[in-house]
Design an enzyme around this catalytic site. Sequence first.
Site, PDB file in Angstrom:
ATOM      1  N   LYS A 148      -5.097  -3.662  -9.869  1.00  0.00           N
ATOM      2  CA  LYS A 148      -4.577  -2.603  -9.006  1.00  0.00           C
ATOM      3  C   LYS A 148      -4.310  -1.393  -9.894  1.00  0.00           C
ATOM      4  O   LYS A 148      -3.444  -1.436 -10.772  1.00  0.00           O
ATOM      5  CB  LYS A 148      -3.291  -3.044  -8.313  1.00  0.00           C
ATOM      6  CG  LYS A 148      -2.711  -1.974  -7.401  1.00  0.00           C
ATOM      7  CD  LYS A 148      -1.341  -2.376  -6.874  1.00  0.00           C
ATOM      8  CE  LYS A 148      -0.745  -1.225  -6.071  1.00  0.00           C
ATOM      9  NZ  LYS A 148       0.691  -1.439  -5.786  1.00  0.00           N
ATOM     10  N   GLY A 202       8.983   2.890  -2.531  1.00  0.00           N
ATOM     11  CA  GLY A 202      10.391   2.543  -2.432  1.00  0.00           C
ATOM     12  C   GLY A 202      11.212   3.402  -1.503  1.00  0.00           C
ATOM     13  O   GLY A 202      12.432   3.230  -1.419  1.00  0.00           O
TER      14      GLY A 202
END
Length: 259
Positions: free
Chosen positions: A98, A159
């Site tokens: 990733k 987040g």
Amino acid sequence: MDLVQIGSYTFSSRLILGTGKFGNTASMVDAVRASGTELVTVALRRFNREETDHDLFTTLADLDGITLMPNTSGASNAKEAVRAAHISRELSGSPFIKVEIHPNPQHLMPDPIETYEACKILAGEGFLVMPYIPADPVLAKRLEDVGCASVMPLGSSIGSGQGLATAGMIRLIIRESTIPVIVDAGLRSPSEACAAMEMGCTAVLVNSAIAVAQNPPEMAAAFAEAVQAGYRAKAAGIMPKSGSAIATSPLTSFLDTTS
């Protein structure tokens, strides 16, 4: 649910888990198991050769049915990301990577230029590249063209819990892509994961919403159920919106008589 194919790999779960922010390793492992996920992402910095008890690579690799997707979190440019990918493949044995390149810690937005350069190199080297990107349809298509195995547009900032703020752009990416589209970052609740699947996303990646929950395993299970519900709803055919009311049964036929 139908199997998800990424490169030559197939998965039955459409929920991918991140492994940061958990209060402890036991909580993280319990959440992974409760989620039913088969693909988890872990940062290179979580590998600890000296203390295997604190080495997430080993901990996760030992779980049945789990494939590791190392990530390049912490890289600030393409060169650093490529180096991190090489080390991660050597340590984990996983072909997945990733690509995360977010040089500004104030907003953690992915750098599209450095991400593209890193992906072009890594895809050419045979990695199954899954880049974390802004919700940019043009960039997503360019990354598909250089051989990425999927694209992972953000729903909103990492987040932040702001949900699918980029829904319109994600829909365009889905429409134009022939590789899996996986929403990554910003999801706060299972209902948002369900909405992403209803839009036509291949899968979702969730970390913070599960890790900071009061009961991470229970939240992981809730996300798993939501992802399944959204996928099934999309496959079943969701009712189109209408600008006006449409009667669900005839309004006058009951007045007709045949006697």
